[in-house]
Design a protein around this motif. Structure first.
Motif, mmCIF file in Angstrom:
data_model
loop_
_atom_site.group_PDB
_atom_site.id
_atom_site.type_symbol
_atom_site.label_atom_id
_atom_site.label_comp_id
_atom_site.label_asym_id
_atom_site.label_seq_id
_atom_site.Cartn_x
_atom_site.Cartn_y
_atom_site.Cartn_z
ATOM 1 N N PRO A 35 -33.494 42.875 64.769
ATOM 2 C CA PRO A 35 -32.236 43.309 65.395
ATOM 3 C C PRO A 35 -32.376 44.659 66.092
ATOM 4 N N ALA A 36 -31.579 44.862 67.121
ATOM 5 C CA ALA A 36 -31.514 46.153 67.824
ATOM 6 C C ALA A 36 -30.053 46.455 68.152
ATOM 7 N N HIS A 37 -29.682 47.711 68.107
ATOM 8 C CA HIS A 37 -28.327 48.174 68.444
ATOM 9 C C HIS A 37 -27.247 47.419 67.672
ATOM 10 N N PRO A 38 -27.367 47.298 66.351
ATOM 11 C CA PRO A 38 -26.385 46.499 65.589
ATOM 12 C C PRO A 38 -24.956 47.010 65.707
ATOM 13 N N ASP A 39 -24.767 48.319 65.807
ATOM 14 C CA ASP A 39 -23.405 48.852 65.914
ATOM 15 C C ASP A 39 -22.734 48.396 67.207
ATOM 16 N N ASP A 40 -23.499 48.383 68.295
ATOM 17 C CA ASP A 40 -22.950 47.920 69.576
ATOM 18 C C ASP A 40 -22.530 46.452 69.486
ATOM 19 N N TRP A 41 -23.358 45.668 68.832
ATOM 20 C CA TRP A 41 -23.047 44.242 68.700
ATOM 21 C C TRP A 41 -21.847 44.017 67.794
ATOM 22 N N ASP A 42 -21.737 44.804 66.729
ATOM 23 C CA ASP A 42 -20.578 44.674 65.844
ATOM 24 C C ASP A 42 -19.277 44.982 66.595
ATOM 25 N N THR A 43 -19.303 46.027 67.396
ATOM 26 C CA THR A 43 -18.113 46.400 68.164
ATOM 27 C C THR A 43 -17.751 45.308 69.167
ATOM 28 N N ALA A 44 -18.769 44.787 69.846
ATOM 29 C CA ALA A 44 -18.525 43.744 70.847
ATOM 30 C C ALA A 44 -18.075 42.434 70.205
ATOM 31 N N TYR A 45 -18.517 42.211 68.979
ATOM 32 C CA TYR A 45 -18.144 40.970 68.285
ATOM 33 C C TYR A 45 -16.631 40.900 68.062
ATOM 34 N N VAL A 46 -16.001 42.032 67.854
ATOM 35 C CA VAL A 46 -14.549 42.055 67.707
ATOM 36 C C VAL A 46 -13.898 41.543 68.990
ATOM 37 N N ARG A 47 -14.415 41.977 70.143
ATOM 38 C CA ARG A 47 -13.881 41.488 71.422
ATOM 39 C C ARG A 47 -14.107 39.992 71.573
ATOM 40 N N PHE A 48 -15.290 39.523 71.157
ATOM 41 C CA PHE A 48 -15.587 38.096 71.250
ATOM 42 C C PHE A 48 -14.623 37.281 70.382
ATOM 43 N N ARG A 49 -14.387 37.746 69.159
ATOM 44 C CA ARG A 49 -13.454 37.058 68.265
ATOM 45 C C ARG A 49 -12.051 37.018 68.861
ATOM 46 N N ASN A 50 -11.619 38.127 69.405
ATOM 47 C CA ASN A 50 -10.292 38.184 70.006
ATOM 48 C C ASN A 50 -10.183 37.241 71.201
ATOM 49 N N LEU A 51 -11.276 37.124 71.931
ATOM 50 C CA LEU A 51 -11.295 36.250 73.097
ATOM 51 C C LEU A 51 -10.983 34.802 72.712
ATOM 52 N N MET A 52 -11.472 34.388 71.562
ATOM 53 C CA MET A 52 -11.256 33.014 71.108
ATOM 54 C C MET A 52 -9.959 32.869 70.318
#
Length: 496
Positions: free
Chosen positions: A477-494
């Motif tokens: 894994p790389a940049h896990p914090d960035d991915w965690d933050t973006a995952y919230v946006r992805f979840r909201n999108l769905m």
């Protein structure tokens, strides 16, 4: 068997067919592609069909070329795997009746709604453990029963596509269990067809074929096929994991005791775990997981995710416009674009069929108030990151269903050659990813031939052979914090 023994894998996918030779040398297995040919559907009268005659001609040509390359006496056996769910009808003489419908044929629309008048979805899942998808054989067969022009009344039985190839090779008509389990009317607990669902379909049970398990010797190749190809009278036909994913999962190079998940990465992304028994619970159903049969009587608990189909459609559109980029070039283009800008849900219905995919992606981003990707690189990075996010989402629910945390993800199949996708997945799930073999389906196919004819006694022994024979690559894994933050946006999108 001695060094130089050749095992032929007939590997038929939704886009192409291949004949791949498995060769044993000094205790290691290597694979060589002998022949590749296109497998494209055709439209007729508003319906979508497979060209089975062309498919069979490609198989015969590949077998002939294999004899030319290796010699008839070196070829020990042949195993056949294909995609799941699709079938054809045969008469009492074993002759194929009519054309084979493609799983993306529009006839299945509203068939689940029609079936619900006769049997509930709860009962369907209880009897099969299979996720609900319009491509399944169950809604296909319901459409068949309702079609006044169906060939069903003339049929002696139905066979799945790999069984039709085995029938053409040997004259033996059986349904191999891993592919039977994709129909959504096979009961994995009773290990038999579901009488309840045959009744709900109004489908006579006597059209259902008898079963055969992976690793069964069906006998020698028919004389007529030997005449066409030059194959020896000693060459056997062996049932393998006839569903291509079953063969691919057989070749996951995991060690016994590892808490691993697998991702068969290609047109579809199939994410799952290997179990001893099916999990047919309300939670599994609510998350739309599926229990398919694997080799050595295992269960593949998995979920289908719309995978690199989206990239394939983008590539097709760009090629029509004069940009004939290779898949390697597309992956490199994605790696150069900025990550985590916008997302799609790969399983949204608008991305499921043939379309102007780049335009549909851009329209989706406008509708959802996201940054609209303008160039090909930006679109590709969006698709790559979105697929990685969806894999994380499904993995979390998979862990909830099975009750333990996955330690490592094994990526198998041709999609594993997309390094940017591998990196995105490792970062999204925040776990190590092991990639390989790329030719997992062919490797698993050959492995099961060796089970039948060459003394491999267990799945563990087979996977030992795979690990010793094929290199793997590892991604962290790389940049896990960035991915965690973006995952919230992805979840909201769905809207989840």
């Amino acid at each position: 068997m001695a060094d130089g023994a050749v095992f032929l894998a007939v590997d038929l996918g939704a886009g192409s067919g291949r004949i791949i030779a498995g060769l044993m040398l000094e205790g290691r297995l290597s694979l060589e592609e002998v022949y590749r040919f296109e497998n494209e559907p055709f439209e007729e009268g508003g319906n979508l069909y497979w060209d089975f005659e062309k498919l069979w001609a490609g198989v015969v040509e590949g077998l002939r070329l294999s004899v030319d390359r290796y010699g008839a006496e070196s070829i020990c056996s042949i195993g056949v795997d294909t995609w799941g769910v699709d079938y054809g009808f045969i008469d009492k003489n074993g002759k194929l009746l009519g054309k084979i419908r493609h799983y993306r044929d529009p006839r299945t629309k509203n068939m689940y709604e029609d079936l619900e008048k006769r049997v509930s979805k709860d009962v369907i899942f209880e009897k099969t453990g299979i996720q609900f998808m319009n491509i399944n054989t169950l809604p296909q067969m319901r459409a068949e029963v309702k079609d006044p022009d169906s060939l069903l009344p003339l049929a002696d039985q139905f066979l799945m596509v790999p069984d039709l190839i085995n029938l053409s090779l040997t004259g033996q008509a059986f349904c191999e269990r891993t592919n039977a389990s994709t129909t959504q009317f096979y009961n994995p607990i009773k290990k038999d067809w579901s009488r309840t669902l045959f009744e709900a379909l109004a489908l006579p049970l006597d059209v259902a074929p008898k079963f055969v398990s992976p690793g069964t010797d069906l006998g020698i190749v028919k004389a007529s096929i030997r005449d066409q190809t030059g194959l020896s009278s000693e060459t056997r036909v062996v049932t393998v994991g006839a569903h291509d994913t079953a063969s691919a999962v057989a070749a996951v190079p995991a060690k016994i005791g590892t808490k691993f998940a697998y991702l068969s990465s290609g047109t579809w992304s199939l994410l799952g775990v290997e179990l001893e028994n099916p999990i047919i619970t309300s939670l599994a159903r609510s998350y739309n997981f599926t229990n398919e049969v694997g080799v050595f009587d295992t269960i593949r608990l998995l979920k289908n995710i719309n995978g690199l189909w989206v990239v394939q459609e983008c590539r097709r559109v760009w090629k029509e416009r004069g940009n004939d980029w290779s898949y390697r070039e597309l992956a490199e283009m994605a790696s150069g674009a900025e990550r985590l800008q916008s997302f799609i849900d790969p399983d949204d219905a608008r991305f499921a069929g043939r379309c102007n995919m780049p335009l549909v992606i851009q329209d989706y981003c406008r509708e959802t108030g996201q940054v609209v990707p303008e160039g090909a690189a930006e679109i590709l990075r969006l698709v790559t990151d979105s697929l990685a996010m969806k894999i994380r989402f499904v993995l979390e629910r998979l862990e909830e269903v099975i009750g333990y945390r996955i330690e490592v993800l094994h990526i198998i199949g041709g999609g594993g050659q997309n390094d940017q996708l591998n990196k995105s997945i490792a970062s999204s799930i925040n776990r190590p990813v092991v990639v390989g073999p790329y030719e997992a389906t062919a490797a698993g196919n050959v492995m099961m031939q060796k089970v039948a004819l060459d003394g491999l006694r267990s799945l563990g022994e087979g996977r030992d052979l795979i690990r010793e024979s094929f290199q793997t690559r590892h991604f962290e894994p790389a940049h896990p914090d960035d991915w965690d933050t973006a995952y919230v946006r992805f979840r909201n999108l769905m809207n989840l």
